[in-house]
Write a protein that holds these residues in place. Structure first.
Motif, mmCIF file in Angstrom:
data_model
loop_
_atom_site.group_PDB
_atom_site.id
_atom_site.type_symbol
_atom_site.label_atom_id
_atom_site.label_comp_id
_atom_site.label_asym_id
_atom_site.label_seq_id
_atom_site.Cartn_x
_atom_site.Cartn_y
_atom_site.Cartn_z
ATOM 1 N N THR A 139 0.844 -1.198 0.000
ATOM 2 C CA THR A 139 0.000 0.000 0.000
ATOM 3 C C THR A 139 0.874 1.240 0.000
ATOM 4 O O THR A 139 1.854 1.310 0.739
ATOM 5 C CB THR A 139 -0.875 0.003 1.289
ATOM 6 N N LYS A 140 0.491 2.244 -0.813
ATOM 7 C CA LYS A 140 1.229 3.507 -0.827
ATOM 8 C C LYS A 140 0.712 4.422 0.283
ATOM 9 O O LYS A 140 -0.486 4.577 0.466
ATOM 10 C CB LYS A 140 1.017 4.217 -2.169
ATOM 11 N N ALA A 141 1.626 5.038 1.006
ATOM 12 C CA ALA A 141 1.223 5.929 2.092
ATOM 13 C C ALA A 141 2.237 7.064 2.194
ATOM 14 O O ALA A 141 3.300 7.029 1.572
ATOM 15 C CB ALA A 141 1.158 5.158 3.401
ATOM 16 N N ARG A 142 1.882 8.084 2.993
ATOM 17 C CA ARG A 142 2.811 9.190 3.214
ATOM 18 C C ARG A 142 3.042 9.361 4.707
ATOM 19 O O ARG A 142 2.097 9.281 5.500
ATOM 20 C CB ARG A 142 2.221 10.480 2.628
ATOM 21 N N VAL A 143 4.286 9.611 5.093
ATOM 22 C CA VAL A 143 4.612 9.773 6.510
ATOM 23 C C VAL A 143 4.130 11.139 6.990
ATOM 24 O O VAL A 143 4.490 12.167 6.426
ATOM 25 C CB VAL A 143 6.133 9.620 6.753
ATOM 26 N N TYR A 144 3.310 11.130 8.030
ATOM 27 C CA TYR A 144 2.745 12.368 8.572
ATOM 28 C C TYR A 144 3.415 12.800 9.862
ATOM 29 O O TYR A 144 3.437 13.969 10.203
ATOM 30 C CB TYR A 144 1.230 12.205 8.793
ATOM 31 N N PHE B 99 5.983 5.418 12.843
ATOM 32 C CA PHE B 99 5.589 6.498 11.936
ATOM 33 C C PHE B 99 4.084 6.485 11.719
ATOM 34 O O PHE B 99 3.505 5.440 11.455
ATOM 35 C CB PHE B 99 6.300 6.335 10.594
ATOM 36 N N THR B 100 3.476 7.669 11.860
ATOM 37 C CA THR B 100 2.074 7.790 11.505
ATOM 38 C C THR B 100 2.018 8.045 10.011
ATOM 39 O O THR B 100 2.623 8.993 9.513
ATOM 40 C CB THR B 100 1.422 8.973 12.251
ATOM 41 N N CYS B 101 1.330 7.174 9.299
ATOM 42 C CA CYS B 101 1.281 7.275 7.839
ATOM 43 C C CYS B 101 -0.172 7.426 7.391
ATOM 44 O O CYS B 101 -1.076 6.849 7.985
ATOM 45 C CB CYS B 101 1.844 6.012 7.190
ATOM 46 N N ARG B 102 -0.342 8.211 6.327
ATOM 47 C CA ARG B 102 -1.674 8.354 5.746
ATOM 48 C C ARG B 102 -1.728 7.516 4.473
ATOM 49 O O ARG B 102 -0.944 7.721 3.545
ATOM 50 C CB ARG B 102 -1.975 9.820 5.448
ATOM 51 N N VAL B 103 -2.644 6.585 4.446
ATOM 52 C CA VAL B 103 -2.809 5.742 3.258
ATOM 53 C C VAL B 103 -3.351 6.624 2.136
ATOM 54 O O VAL B 103 -4.357 7.309 2.304
ATOM 55 C CB VAL B 103 -3.776 4.573 3.545
ATOM 56 N N VAL C 15 9.260 12.926 7.763
ATOM 57 C CA VAL C 15 7.919 13.418 7.471
ATOM 58 C C VAL C 15 7.880 13.935 6.023
ATOM 59 O O VAL C 15 8.770 14.648 5.590
ATOM 60 C CB VAL C 15 7.569 14.540 8.474
ATOM 61 N N GLY C 16 6.852 13.522 5.312
ATOM 62 C CA GLY C 16 6.706 13.942 3.920
ATOM 63 C C GLY C 16 7.057 12.828 2.936
ATOM 64 O O GLY C 16 6.685 12.884 1.767
ATOM 65 N N ASP C 17 7.775 11.815 3.434
ATOM 66 C CA ASP C 17 8.172 10.711 2.544
ATOM 67 C C ASP C 17 6.967 9.901 2.070
ATOM 68 O O ASP C 17 6.012 9.686 2.823
ATOM 69 C CB ASP C 17 9.127 9.761 3.286
ATOM 70 N N TYR C 18 7.055 9.460 0.838
ATOM 71 C CA TYR C 18 6.093 8.480 0.323
ATOM 72 C C TYR C 18 6.699 7.105 0.519
ATOM 73 O O TYR C 18 7.867 6.891 0.198
ATOM 74 C CB TYR C 18 5.803 8.739 -1.156
ATOM 75 N N VAL C 19 5.908 6.208 1.101
ATOM 76 C CA VAL C 19 6.439 4.886 1.460
ATOM 77 C C VAL C 19 5.489 3.766 1.007
ATOM 78 O O VAL C 19 4.310 4.012 0.744
ATOM 79 C CB VAL C 19 6.643 4.771 2.995
ATOM 80 N N ASP C 20 6.048 2.586 0.907
ATOM 81 C CA ASP C 20 5.247 1.380 0.691
ATOM 82 C C ASP C 20 5.077 0.706 2.036
ATOM 83 O O ASP C 20 6.069 0.423 2.710
ATOM 84 C CB ASP C 20 5.983 0.413 -0.255
ATOM 85 N N ILE C 21 3.846 0.451 2.422
ATOM 86 C CA ILE C 21 3.630 -0.246 3.692
ATOM 87 C C ILE C 21 2.851 -1.535 3.439
ATOM 88 O O ILE C 21 2.163 -1.667 2.422
ATOM 89 C CB ILE C 21 2.859 0.623 4.723
#
Ligand SMILES: Nc1nc2c(ncn2[C@@H]2O[C@H](COP(=O)(O)OP(=O)(O)OP(=O)(O)O)[C@@H](O)[C@H]2O)c(=O)[nH]1
Ligand SMILES: [Mg+2]
Ligand SMILES: [Zn+2]
Length: 324
Positions: free
Chosen positions: A2-7, A14-18, A42-48
């Motif tokens: 799943t693609k998410a962004r670190v908030y 890390f709190t991430c927004r899917v 913070v701000g990174d796009y990540v795969d979770i």
């Protein structure tokens, strides 16, 4: 996957927004991703992905960054990254109380250049603008020539219509929409008020709540993205700091690209660009400060000189302590 962004980041969690659902989830990073220290910010796009057995999310990988907000740690000769993937550096300036200060804007333009973020200058408190105090048209023209879009607003009275510049509150609102911005500027210029107005009262900034106790003192000690109505704001310690001490004086000119272009025509490589120096292009008749173009260039040179002197003054040992 799943693609998410670190908030928000806290040590190894890390709190991430899917991205697809907007859901906030807590994710842990695998050890090898954290080895470098700044490897997730913070701000990174990540795969979770969700580990079924434990019900926990883990971060598998981090996407390449569009840009990075960083400081140089002098002793370790490395960058400390605090945030990434920022679209706009919004430099707020009040036109009255506190009075407009060109030098402060030039300082933040240095950061925009260093970080590779598009700078935007907002003239706030236009309901109190007095043309006798300074010429907003000249300032805006100067800034737009440097690549910074300018806006004229009153955060207190959002119905205020721009009189001097082409763009006002509505255009600013359209610009920040769906983007991630950083708001900087002196205390009291109206950062909190502007963010709240742009969000149409839809948000309470966490940092504002925390900051209330000591007005003007920022108690933000972590980095986070705050979701505001239809745009995002990154708040991070240090971002708003005025100090440019971490910049090597020898690198400063490259952060004034407009001046660097002129300086290549100075007669000597090691030119200090001070008045009276032989062969200095800035003091040639073509750039006479009495002319319109010359005045503009010299206003920038003045900012450059002031910052250069300032960052040369901090002794090296002191810099070491400060940033280690
Ligand atoms: N007249 C007028 N006052 C404004 C305007 N925008 C903000 N103010 C006032 O200016 C003061 C400072 O505004 P803030 O939004 O707290 O400023 P800030 O930049 O967040 O300040 P710090 O949090 O200390 O960095 C407040 O009293 C606001 O009500 C404006 O457009 N016009
Ligand atoms: Mg504030
Ligand atoms: Zn020179």
């Amino acid at each position: 996957m799943t693609k998410a962004r670190v908030y928000m980041s806290a040590k190894r969690e890390f709190t991430c927004r899917v991205l697809e659902t907007g859901e906030l989830v807590l994710a842990k990073a695998l050890g090898n991703l954290l080895k470098k220290g700044d490897s997730i910010v913070v701000g990174d796009y990540v795969d979770i992905s969700l580990i079924e057995e434990t019900g926990e999310y883990i971060i598998n990988s981090v996407d390449d960054r569009k840009n990075e907000i960083f400081r140089i740690l002098i002793r370790e000769a490395k960058r400390k990254v605090t945030a990434s993937n920022v679209d706009l550096l919004i430099i707020l300036s009040s036109v009255s109380k506190p009075q407009y200060k060109r030098g402060i804007i030039d300082r933040f333009l240095v950061r925009a250049c260093q970080w590779g973020i598009l700078p935007v200058v907002v003239f706030n408190k236009m309901d109190q603008y007095d043309p006798e105090e300074f010429d907003i048209n000249f300032e805006a023209e100067r800034l737009e020539g440097l690549g910074a879009k300018c806006f004229e607003i009153s955060a207190k009275d959002t119905a205020y219509k721009a009189k001097y510049l082409a763009e006002g509150f509505e255009q600013l609102q359209a610009l920040v929409k769906d983007k991630t911005s950083i708001f900087v500027g002196q205390s009291g210029v109206g950062k909190s008020k502007t963010i709240t107005a742009l969000a149409q009262g839809d948000v309470v900034l966490k940092t504002q709540e925390v900051g209330r106790a000591g007005k003007g003192s920022h108690t933000t000690t972590w980095s986070e993205i705050v979701n505001c109505h239809n745009f995002e704001v990154i708040d991070s310690p240090g971002i708003r700091s005025f100090s440019l001490d971490d910049i090597d004086p020898d690198d400063l000119l490259s952060l004034f690209p407009d001046l660097e272009e002129i300086a290549v025509n100075c007669q000597f490589n090691n030119c200090t660009h001070e008045e009276g120096v032989k062969g200095c292009r800035f003091w040639s008749s073509e750039l006479d400060p009495e002319t319109e173009e010359g005045a503009l260039v010299h206003s920038r040179l003045e900012s450059y000189m002031r910052i250069h002197e300032e960052i040369c003054q901090t002794p090296f040992w002191q810099k070491q302590n400060k940033y280690s």
